[in-house]
Design a protein around this motif. Structure first.
Motif, PDB file in Angstrom:
ATOM      1  N   VAL A 268      62.929  21.904  61.264  1.00  0.00           N
ATOM      2  CA  VAL A 268      62.751  20.547  60.723  1.00  0.00           C
ATOM      3  C   VAL A 268      63.632  19.506  61.428  1.00  0.00           C
ATOM      4  O   VAL A 268      63.469  18.301  61.201  1.00  0.00           O
ATOM      5  N   LEU A 269      64.559  19.979  62.284  1.00  0.00           N
ATOM      6  CA  LEU A 269      65.455  19.051  62.993  1.00  0.00           C
ATOM      7  C   LEU A 269      64.654  18.026  63.794  1.00  0.00           C
ATOM      8  O   LEU A 269      63.906  18.376  64.699  1.00  0.00           O
ATOM      9  N   GLY A 270      64.819  16.762  63.440  1.00  0.00           N
ATOM     10  CA  GLY A 270      64.164  15.713  64.210  1.00  0.00           C
ATOM     11  C   GLY A 270      62.677  15.548  63.962  1.00  0.00           C
ATOM     12  O   GLY A 270      62.020  14.724  64.615  1.00  0.00           O
ATOM     13  N   ALA A 271      62.127  16.329  63.031  1.00  0.00           N
ATOM     14  CA  ALA A 271      60.687  16.199  62.754  1.00  0.00           C
ATOM     15  C   ALA A 271      60.411  14.951  61.907  1.00  0.00           C
ATOM     16  O   ALA A 271      61.162  14.640  60.988  1.00  0.00           O
ATOM     17  N   ASP A 272      59.329  14.247  62.222  1.00  0.00           N
ATOM     18  CA  ASP A 272      58.922  13.067  61.442  1.00  0.00           C
ATOM     19  C   ASP A 272      58.097  13.490  60.224  1.00  0.00           C
ATOM     20  O   ASP A 272      58.067  12.806  59.204  1.00  0.00           O
ATOM     21  N   ILE A 273      57.417  14.587  60.389  1.00  0.00           N
ATOM     22  CA  ILE A 273      56.568  15.132  59.321  1.00  0.00           C
ATOM     23  C   ILE A 273      56.932  16.601  59.157  1.00  0.00           C
ATOM     24  O   ILE A 273      57.116  17.310  60.158  1.00  0.00           O
ATOM     25  N   ILE A 274      57.054  17.053  57.912  1.00  0.00           N
ATOM     26  CA  ILE A 274      57.299  18.475  57.652  1.00  0.00           C
ATOM     27  C   ILE A 274      56.152  19.019  56.818  1.00  0.00           C
ATOM     28  O   ILE A 274      55.891  18.541  55.705  1.00  0.00           O
ATOM     29  N   THR A 275      55.444  19.994  57.370  1.00  0.00           N
ATOM     30  CA  THR A 275      54.369  20.651  56.634  1.00  0.00           C
ATOM     31  C   THR A 275      54.859  22.009  56.168  1.00  0.00           C
ATOM     32  O   THR A 275      55.252  22.843  56.987  1.00  0.00           O
TER      33      THR A 275
ATOM     34  N   ASP B  31      53.867  33.027  49.908  1.00  0.00           N
ATOM     35  CA  ASP B  31      54.324  33.840  48.772  1.00  0.00           C
ATOM     36  C   ASP B  31      54.067  33.154  47.449  1.00  0.00           C
ATOM     37  O   ASP B  31      54.227  31.943  47.311  1.00  0.00           O
ATOM     38  N   LYS B  32      53.672  33.952  46.465  1.00  0.00           N
ATOM     39  CA  LYS B  32      53.360  33.407  45.149  1.00  0.00           C
ATOM     40  C   LYS B  32      54.607  33.475  44.284  1.00  0.00           C
ATOM     41  O   LYS B  32      54.769  34.352  43.445  1.00  0.00           O
ATOM     42  N   LEU B  33      55.540  32.564  44.507  1.00  0.00           N
ATOM     43  CA  LEU B  33      56.737  32.523  43.682  1.00  0.00           C
ATOM     44  C   LEU B  33      57.381  31.160  43.867  1.00  0.00           C
ATOM     45  O   LEU B  33      57.032  30.388  44.756  1.00  0.00           O
ATOM     46  N   ASN B  34      58.341  30.853  42.988  1.00  0.00           N
ATOM     47  CA  ASN B  34      59.091  29.621  43.151  1.00  0.00           C
ATOM     48  C   ASN B  34      60.153  29.866  44.218  1.00  0.00           C
ATOM     49  O   ASN B  34      61.176  30.492  43.963  1.00  0.00           O
ATOM     50  N   ALA B  35      59.892  29.403  45.422  1.00  0.00           N
ATOM     51  CA  ALA B  35      60.799  29.618  46.547  1.00  0.00           C
ATOM     52  C   ALA B  35      61.413  28.281  46.937  1.00  0.00           C
ATOM     53  O   ALA B  35      60.888  27.225  46.608  1.00  0.00           O
ATOM     54  N   THR B  36      62.540  28.337  47.630  1.00  0.00           N
ATOM     55  CA  THR B  36      63.091  27.106  48.178  1.00  0.00           C
ATOM     56  C   THR B  36      62.932  27.185  49.691  1.00  0.00           C
ATOM     57  O   THR B  36      63.805  27.646  50.412  1.00  0.00           O
ATOM     58  N   ILE B  37      61.752  26.807  50.139  1.00  0.00           N
ATOM     59  CA  ILE B  37      61.483  26.807  51.568  1.00  0.00           C
ATOM     60  C   ILE B  37      62.253  25.656  52.205  1.00  0.00           C
ATOM     61  O   ILE B  37      62.839  25.796  53.276  1.00  0.00           O
ATOM     62  N   LEU B  38      62.248  24.544  51.504  1.00  0.00           N
ATOM     63  CA  LEU B  38      62.890  23.345  52.019  1.00  0.00           C
ATOM     64  C   LEU B  38      63.960  22.929  51.008  1.00  0.00           C
ATOM     65  O   LEU B  38      63.637  22.649  49.849  1.00  0.00           O
ATOM     66  N   SER B  39      65.214  22.900  51.447  1.00  0.00           N
ATOM     67  CA  SER B  39      66.274  22.439  50.537  1.00  0.00           C
ATOM     68  C   SER B  39      66.620  20.988  50.868  1.00  0.00           C
ATOM     69  O   SER B  39      66.312  20.480  51.950  1.00  0.00           O
ATOM     70  N   ASP B  40      67.246  20.350  49.919  1.00  0.00           N
ATOM     71  CA  ASP B  40      67.470  18.909  49.978  1.00  0.00           C
ATOM     72  C   ASP B  40      68.213  18.487  51.245  1.00  0.00           C
ATOM     73  O   ASP B  40      67.891  17.477  51.875  1.00  0.00           O
ATOM     74  N   ASN B  41      69.194  19.290  51.621  1.00  0.00           N
ATOM     75  CA  ASN B  41      70.022  18.906  52.775  1.00  0.00           C
ATOM     76  C   ASN B  41      69.263  18.920  54.103  1.00  0.00           C
ATOM     77  O   ASN B  41      69.734  18.409  55.106  1.00  0.00           O
ATOM     78  N   MET B  42      68.060  19.544  54.123  1.00  0.00           N
ATOM     79  CA  MET B  42      67.280  19.592  55.373  1.00  0.00           C
ATOM     80  C   MET B  42      66.447  18.336  55.592  1.00  0.00           C
ATOM     81  O   MET B  42      65.870  18.151  56.668  1.00  0.00           O
TER      82      MET B  42
ATOM     83  N   PRO C 108      50.420  27.621  39.438  1.00  0.00           N
ATOM     84  CA  PRO C 108      51.567  27.771  38.535  1.00  0.00           C
ATOM     85  C   PRO C 108      52.496  28.880  39.020  1.00  0.00           C
ATOM     86  O   PRO C 108      52.048  29.974  39.366  1.00  0.00           O
ATOM     87  N   GLY C 109      53.790  28.591  39.082  1.00  0.00           N
ATOM     88  CA  GLY C 109      54.753  29.595  39.522  1.00  0.00           C
ATOM     89  C   GLY C 109      54.929  29.660  41.025  1.00  0.00           C
ATOM     90  O   GLY C 109      55.630  30.531  41.543  1.00  0.00           O
ATOM     91  N   LYS C 110      54.283  28.768  41.778  1.00  0.00           N
ATOM     92  CA  LYS C 110      54.388  28.789  43.246  1.00  0.00           C
ATOM     93  C   LYS C 110      54.791  27.399  43.744  1.00  0.00           C
ATOM     94  O   LYS C 110      53.984  26.474  43.733  1.00  0.00           O
ATOM     95  N   THR C 111      56.048  27.262  44.156  1.00  0.00           N
ATOM     96  CA  THR C 111      56.534  25.994  44.701  1.00  0.00           C
ATOM     97  C   THR C 111      57.362  26.271  45.954  1.00  0.00           C
ATOM     98  O   THR C 111      57.792  27.405  46.192  1.00  0.00           O
ATOM     99  N   GLU C 112      57.574  25.238  46.758  1.00  0.00           N
ATOM    100  CA  GLU C 112      58.283  25.400  48.040  1.00  0.00           C
ATOM    101  C   GLU C 112      59.469  24.462  48.203  1.00  0.00           C
ATOM    102  O   GLU C 112      60.313  24.669  49.055  1.00  0.00           O
ATOM    103  N   LEU C 113      59.501  23.362  47.432  1.00  0.00           N
ATOM    104  CA  LEU C 113      60.531  22.343  47.641  1.00  0.00           C
ATOM    105  C   LEU C 113      61.618  22.420  46.571  1.00  0.00           C
ATOM    106  O   LEU C 113      61.315  22.585  45.389  1.00  0.00           O
ATOM    107  N   GLN C 114      62.852  22.269  47.006  1.00  0.00           N
ATOM    108  CA  GLN C 114      63.941  22.115  46.042  1.00  0.00           C
ATOM    109  C   GLN C 114      63.684  20.816  45.263  1.00  0.00           C
ATOM    110  O   GLN C 114      63.324  19.800  45.847  1.00  0.00           O
ATOM    111  N   ARG C 115      63.914  20.859  43.957  1.00  0.00           N
ATOM    112  CA  ARG C 115      63.529  19.705  43.135  1.00  0.00           C
ATOM    113  C   ARG C 115      64.302  18.435  43.470  1.00  0.00           C
ATOM    114  O   ARG C 115      63.789  17.322  43.280  1.00  0.00           O
ATOM    115  N   ASP C 116      65.497  18.579  44.023  1.00  0.00           N
ATOM    116  CA  ASP C 116      66.277  17.399  44.410  1.00  0.00           C
ATOM    117  C   ASP C 116      65.524  16.529  45.427  1.00  0.00           C
ATOM    118  O   ASP C 116      65.672  15.314  45.447  1.00  0.00           O
ATOM    119  N   ILE C 117      64.704  17.179  46.256  1.00  0.00           N
ATOM    120  CA  ILE C 117      63.913  16.414  47.231  1.00  0.00           C
ATOM    121  C   ILE C 117      62.953  15.475  46.505  1.00  0.00           C
ATOM    122  O   ILE C 117      62.800  14.308  46.870  1.00  0.00           O
TER     123      ILE C 117
END
Lengths: 348, 348
Positions: free
Chosen positions: B191-198, B203-214, B229-238
């Motif tokens: 994600v370093l320097g990316a303008d868009i993050i896809t 995985d079918k679970l609540n994961a933190t693929i992307l954390s706020d600091n990234m 339901p039960g499948k997310t990728e982003l930390q809620r702080d984002i």
């Protein structure tokens, strides 16, 4: 590949098996699924209403197999020379979610509705019933006659339709089947002396096809035509005198004859009679009503029966409905190369 | 007869039209339908959940045309070499209820998801965006890359997957398309320097693929993988720092990233941005999130686009799905005689 049974193949299959054997087999599948009623996930049908009709999706699942039927109801279609009801259905594997079977369900719905009616009557009509009145001689009428002949031995029919052309069509279609048919001049005349009364009229309104004074003790009423909100055929007084049997109470209170009755009006579900959990007919004098609206489990049974019937025959074709790459993460690969490449696309 | 477009014909059609023109046309149809959002009857999808997955029916109607998609989601399928998601779809005429068009939707769903993502980014990403990070290189990843290249001119990719084989597959598939691709060793590096993050992990679970600091200011996040339901990728702080855009709020609160947030969490529906009723991006520093879950109108647009694209081509076949007797009351006649008899069965 997904197996596909179209109209031609349904017709060929029925010719090959024979109508009576086919109806008996279908009724067997429905009876067996009603017997294991509690194994099913029962979902309400999803309806999309429009000015001229409704389009519905009717899903059902037993935890191993998932099925659904697409069905429309457009009463005005008849005036344009089209079917009021058309349908198709799908079966899939619950474990993988993959669809496996796809078929026409217009003819099959007519057959399953009739088979379910006759199945109910097997438990609810008097054992000595031999005469059936049929009120309304549209697309469903012949199927009802044949199912009652096959499952209950009914061979005397008293029939009436407001349109003489419909009566002529019915008599012509049923003439090879050895029925004794009386063409009545009114509903009241048709029901005289009948042991079973089948109402299967088409108009979408609250009509009084059958009034209380026409119904004598001991009769079984097979109420098929009242099957959606605002469409009923029986005067409510009949329901007060009768024991009423339904497919799935929650749905029938919205769509069936009992939409005329208060929420607490007592009914018995047909599966309970089949399993012996509830009584069917218990006396010669009792009036019984099967308030039929059609339930998703019947379609599930029908799809299962059709699928099993065409295995090891040439009554189906195969459709390339599923993109199923050898590497499941490489769906794009299906597009990037020629699909004949065996490394890319699996062929079942 | 009902038109049928299977996998082979979808592949042939895309080869014939060209991927980029095909994606542009598809995004156009979706954008036009989002523009007339309020003309649609929006129904919740009907889900049948089982141990290993879910089977859903997704209907939509604009009052003239009715469409629905059948789609399954079975995360464990990948381990057995099967697709997680397969799908097919149907279009019918609301006036008659007759189905008219039937097609594969596995490939088409991948394309419509990507086209919708790129369409959203057209309104939400910075105008000068040129680099996209893709986290998760499964079945959907190549389609995302191609849609963003076609609609936004994104030609620099920074990609990461926990499985190096998935990365190798992605790079191999995308190599003919002229991307500059950086294979990162971690999400943080990608994600370093990316303008868009896809984010499009499986995985079918609540994961933190992307954390706020990234996530730096000005980034557009295209959150595709969290879709049930039960499948997310982003930390809620984002989500607290960002402006969040959704397809259909009611559905996304159940299935999207915002299932982590309280009911009143503010979101904007994408169609409002497209019609100009709501703002898209208004500053260079703003963080925007498209919380994509996939909505029935996108499938409706896709079916419509596919149907229109195959007319006057040989990229479809015909199925005898409809029993349509000349006399609509004489459905039985279809069975009683040979179906070749033109008096009995209509041939469109």
């Amino acid at each position: 590949m997904v197996q596909f049974v179209g109209v031609d193949n349904v017709v060929r299959l029925i010719h090959s098996v024979g109508m009576e054997r086919f109806l008996l087999g279908l009724a067997d599948y429905i009876e067996n699924d009603f017997r294991r009623w509690n194994e099913f996930e029962k979902e309400p049908r999803v309806a999309s209403h429009s000015r001229d009709g409704v389009i519905e999706l009717m899903p059902a699942s037993d935890g191993r197999l998932y099925g659904f039927k697409y069905v429309n109801g457009h009463p005005k279609n008849t005036r344009d020379g089209l079917q009021t009801v058309t349908a198709f259905g799908v079966l899939s594997d619950v474990g993988t979610g993959y669809p496996t079977f796809f078929s026409e369900m217009t003819i099959m719905t007519a057959l399953r509705t009739a088979a379910t009616s006759a199945l109910a009557a097997k438990y609810l009509a008097r054992d000595d019933a031999s005469t059936m009145a049929i009120i309304g001689l549209g697309a469903q009428s012949e199927f009802q006659a044949l199912a009652f002949k096959t499952l209950l031995g009914i061979d005397k029919l008293r029939v009436y339709d407001i349109d003489p052309a419909a009566t002529a069509k019915f008599v012509r279609n049923m003439s090879p089947w050895g029925f004794e048919i009386v063409e009545a001049d009114s509903t009241a005349e048709a029901v005289l002396g009948a042991d079973i009364i089948t109402t299967v009229t088409a108009d979408k309104l609250n009509a009084t096809i059958l009034s209380d004074n026409m119904v004598g003790n001991g009769v079984h009423i097979n109420a098929v035509g009242g099957d959606c909100p605002g469409k009923t055929e029986l005067q409510r007084d009949i329901l007060l005198r009768a024991d009423v049997y339904v497919e799935f109470t929650e749905q029938t209170r919205i769509e069936g004859e009992i939409q005329q009755m208060p929420k607490g009006f007592p009914v018995t579900e047909l599966w309970q009679v089949i399993t012996g959990d509830a009584n069917g007919r218990i006396s010669h004098e009792q009036i019984t009503v099967f308030d039929s609206v059609g339930f998703a489990i019947e379609d599930f049974s029908t799809l299962r029966y059709l699928r099993d019937s065409v295995q090891h025959t040439d009554f189906y074709t195969e459709l390339d409905l599923l993109a199923d790459p050898v590497d499941p993460r490489d769906l794009y690969g299906v597009l990037s190369t020629t699909i004949e490449d065996p490394r890319v696309l699996r062929r079942a």
